[in-house]
Design an enzyme around this catalytic site. Structure first.
Site, PDB file in Angstrom:
ATOM      1  N   LYS A  80       0.867  -1.180   0.000  1.00 55.45           N
ATOM      2  CA  LYS A  80       0.000   0.000   0.000  1.00 55.45           C
ATOM      3  C   LYS A  80       0.899   1.223   0.000  1.00 55.45           C
ATOM      4  O   LYS A  80       2.021   1.198   0.525  1.00 55.45           O
ATOM      5  CB  LYS A  80      -0.859   0.015   1.268  1.00 55.45           C
ATOM      6  N   GLY A 177     -21.765   5.731   4.528  1.00 53.17           N
ATOM      7  CA  GLY A 177     -20.984   6.168   3.373  1.00 53.17           C
ATOM      8  C   GLY A 177     -21.643   5.746   2.077  1.00 53.17           C
ATOM      9  O   GLY A 177     -21.683   4.549   1.749  1.00 53.17           O
ATOM     10  N   GLY A 179     -20.700   6.725  -1.023  1.00 48.00           N
ATOM     11  CA  GLY A 179     -19.816   7.145  -2.109  1.00 48.00           C
ATOM     12  C   GLY A 179     -19.866   6.123  -3.230  1.00 48.00           C
ATOM     13  O   GLY A 179     -20.911   5.511  -3.503  1.00 48.00           O
ATOM     14  N   VAL A 181     -18.552   3.054  -3.623  1.00 46.31           N
ATOM     15  CA  VAL A 181     -18.894   1.671  -3.257  1.00 46.31           C
ATOM     16  C   VAL A 181     -20.249   1.614  -2.547  1.00 46.31           C
ATOM     17  O   VAL A 181     -21.123   0.830  -2.924  1.00 46.31           O
ATOM     18  CB  VAL A 181     -17.800   1.046  -2.349  1.00 46.31           C
TER      19      VAL A 181
HETATM   20  P1  NAD Z   1     -15.653   7.271  -1.685  1.00 51.08           P
HETATM   21  O1  NAD Z   1     -14.746   8.365  -1.262  1.00 51.08           O
HETATM   22  O2  NAD Z   1     -16.261   7.299  -3.041  1.00 51.08           O
HETATM   23  O3  NAD Z   1     -16.866   7.150  -0.631  1.00 51.08           O
HETATM   24  C1  NAD Z   1     -16.716   7.278   0.748  1.00 51.08           C
HETATM   25  C2  NAD Z   1     -17.917   8.049   1.246  1.00 51.08           C
HETATM   26  O4  NAD Z   1     -17.907   8.059   2.667  1.00 51.08           O
HETATM   27  C3  NAD Z   1     -17.942   9.514   0.773  1.00 51.08           C
HETATM   28  O5  NAD Z   1     -19.163   9.807   0.121  1.00 51.08           O
HETATM   29  C4  NAD Z   1     -17.778  10.295   2.072  1.00 51.08           C
HETATM   30  O6  NAD Z   1     -18.461  11.530   2.062  1.00 51.08           O
HETATM   31  C5  NAD Z   1     -18.362   9.334   3.081  1.00 51.08           C
HETATM   32  N1  NAD Z   1     -17.954   9.564   4.463  1.00 51.08           N
HETATM   33  C6  NAD Z   1     -16.756   9.939   4.955  1.00 51.08           C
HETATM   34  N2  NAD Z   1     -16.796  10.032   6.295  1.00 51.08           N
HETATM   35  C7  NAD Z   1     -18.061   9.680   6.655  1.00 51.08           C
HETATM   36  C8  NAD Z   1     -18.721   9.568   7.896  1.00 51.08           C
HETATM   37  N3  NAD Z   1     -18.098   9.832   9.056  1.00 51.08           N
HETATM   38  N4  NAD Z   1     -20.014   9.190   7.913  1.00 51.08           N
HETATM   39  C9  NAD Z   1     -20.672   8.919   6.771  1.00 51.08           C
HETATM   40  N5  NAD Z   1     -20.083   9.003   5.544  1.00 51.08           N
HETATM   41  C10 NAD Z   1     -18.797   9.384   5.501  1.00 51.08           C
HETATM   42  O7  NAD Z   1     -14.825   5.920  -1.444  1.00 51.08           O
HETATM   43  P2  NAD Z   1     -15.180   4.470  -1.983  1.00 51.08           P
HETATM   44  O8  NAD Z   1     -14.373   4.181  -3.188  1.00 51.08           O
HETATM   45  O9  NAD Z   1     -16.655   4.319  -2.012  1.00 51.08           O
HETATM   46  O10 NAD Z   1     -14.592   3.567  -0.814  1.00 51.08           O
HETATM   47  C11 NAD Z   1     -15.269   3.431   0.423  1.00 51.08           C
HETATM   48  C12 NAD Z   1     -14.423   2.582   1.361  1.00 51.08           C
HETATM   49  O11 NAD Z   1     -14.226   1.287   0.790  1.00 51.08           O
HETATM   50  C13 NAD Z   1     -13.029   3.128   1.653  1.00 51.08           C
HETATM   51  O12 NAD Z   1     -12.692   2.849   2.985  1.00 51.08           O
HETATM   52  C14 NAD Z   1     -12.133   2.341   0.734  1.00 51.08           C
HETATM   53  O13 NAD Z   1     -10.824   2.203   1.244  1.00 51.08           O
HETATM   54  C15 NAD Z   1     -12.828   1.002   0.736  1.00 51.08           C
HETATM   55  N6  NAD Z   1     -12.555   0.215  -0.456  1.00 51.08           N
HETATM   56  C16 NAD Z   1     -12.818   0.728  -1.687  1.00 51.08           C
HETATM   57  C17 NAD Z   1     -12.536  -0.031  -2.812  1.00 51.08           C
HETATM   58  C18 NAD Z   1     -12.868   0.483  -4.198  1.00 51.08           C
HETATM   59  O14 NAD Z   1     -12.704  -0.296  -5.140  1.00 51.08           O
HETATM   60  N7  NAD Z   1     -13.316   1.696  -4.352  1.00 51.08           N
HETATM   61  C19 NAD Z   1     -11.970  -1.303  -2.674  1.00 51.08           C
HETATM   62  C20 NAD Z   1     -11.746  -1.825  -1.392  1.00 51.08           C
HETATM   63  C21 NAD Z   1     -12.032  -1.043  -0.298  1.00 51.08           C
END
Ligand code: NAD
Length: 342
Positions: A80, A177, A179, A181
């Site tokens: 990472k 969250g 976002g 995912v």
């Molecule tokens: P993203 O940034 O698109 O979405 C994250 C969301 O969480 C955002 O909309 C943000 O506003 C929200 N958020 C932040 N703090 C918050 C809180 N305290 N309460 C409520 N919402 C909150 O990220 P993503 O790509 O959707 O990834 C989400 C998680 O999954 C991350 O931890 C990431 O490491 C993990 N992940 C993602 C992937 C991927 O392929 N995108 C793969 C494995 C793991």
């Protein structure tokens, strides 16, 4: 001192990067290369409160990537990287190019992709300087849809184990969250007939998901204590802690957010409350499974089965944890270690 750092876990290599012209400050942690495989893991770009926090994140996330990749039966080790800075202010092209040159200099020991704060467009820039990068816009684009699909399969297995349910219809799921995912997961769950309650600090993100899925919305400060069957943390890490675990009102937790536990030992607190926690490095493997198929690490026709495999793996780990009186996290880490021959 790195060797005495509480999150140091016999990492093979930890590289500190400082590039004077661009101002890049980054850490690349190679946890395990499994005797010569690339250590695969995303590039996280965020403003850390301190360098100590950034190091801790790099060490913990890279270790989790080893477990994630090994358990998903991918031909990859775990790594990472973290870039220290605010992606909204300091994500300039020169900085990503400099990062790409450093990845190239590692000669393939590290293979990167997107993570929090970076996306496929950033991987395109990094790819101008290195071959060792995946999930560019031309290769596959966003890893979020397969990550959401894998998490969905994990939730199905959790519903079977913890609720005795063969499907998710009528199951109430809280998503923290919405976002990339979390939003996609909400759509999959709504299509499966689940009833949803969602929260996000970004009001627009939560509104559009609620409109598309009919989900109930709550304030982000309330989502970890709403009454529901299952909780899916899909925001940032560290959300399951000594402070939040006593407030949980669900029977199971399964989400994509990496490192949901503030401390590994907190998994015991979750178990003591009778709540089943699916390890995030099992449920959140969909993105890397798809990303490595697109990058040619293994035959693409095997991808669907690997994604589907998250269901069986989750069930196997949950059953074994019950039978052995241990937490699913302990069982999953042991399984990964067995496969690594450690
Ligand atoms: P993203 O940034 O698109 O979405 C994250 C969301 O969480 C955002 O909309 C943000 O506003 C929200 N958020 C932040 N703090 C918050 C809180 N305290 N309460 C409520 N919402 C909150 O990220 P993503 O790509 O959707 O990834 C989400 C998680 O999954 C991350 O931890 C990431 O490491 C993990 N992940 C993602 C992937 C991927 O392929 N995108 C793969 C494995 C793991």
């Amino acid at each position: 001192m790195i060797f005495e750092h509480p999150d140091f876990d016999a990492h093979e290599r930890v590289v500190l990067i400082h590039d004077r012209p661009s101002g890049l400050r980054a850490i690349v942690a190679l946890h395990h290369t499994r005797g010569g495989m690339p250590a695969v893991g995303g590039v996280r770009f965020r403003p850390y409160a301190s360098e100590v926090d950034a190091m801790s994140d790099a060490l913990r996330l890279s270790r989790a990537m080893t477990h994630k990749n090994v358990l998903a039966e991918l031909p990859a080790g775990g790594g990472k990287s973290v870039i220290l800075g605010d992606p909204k202010k300091s994500k300039i092209r020169e900085l990503l190019l400099a990062f790409g040159r450093h990845v190239e200099a590692l000669g393939g020991a590290y293979f990167c992709g997107p993570d929090v704060g970076t996306g496929p467009e950033d991987m395109d820039v990094i790819a101008e300087e290195t071959r060792f990068v995946g999930a560019t816009t031309t290769q596959m684009g966003s890893t979020s849809p397969p990550t959401a699909l894998g998490t969905f399969r994990g939730l199905q297995a959790l519903a079977r184990h913890a609720l005795g349910r063969s499907d998710l219809s009528g199951v109430r799921v809280a998503i923290q969250g919405t976002g990339a995912v979390g939003g996609e997961l909400a759509r999959l769950l709504a299509a499966a007939g689940a009833s949803l309650v969602v929260a996000d600090v970004d009001r627009e993100a939560v509104r559009s998901v609620a409109d598309a899925t009919g989900a109930e919305t709550v304030d982000p400060t309330e989502i970890l204590s709403v009454t529901a069957d299952l909780l899916a943390p899909c925001a940032l890490g560290g959300v399951l802690s000594r402070e939040t675990i006593p407030r949980l009102r669900v029977r199971g937790v399964c989400g994509a957010a990496n490192n949901q536990l503030a401390r590994d030992s907190d998994a015991r607190l979750v178990r003591e409350r009778g709540i089943v926690l699916v390890p995030d490095f099992v449920a959140g493997a969909g993105g890397v499974i798809a990303g490595l198929a697109a990058a040619g690490f293994y035959p693409a026709q095997e991808m669907a089965a690997k994604l589907d495999g998250i269901y069986d793996r989750t069930l196997e780990i949950l059953k074994r944890a019950d039978a052995e009186g241990r937490t699913p996290n302990e069982v999953a880490v042991d399984l990964a270690r067995e496969r690594l021959g450690d």
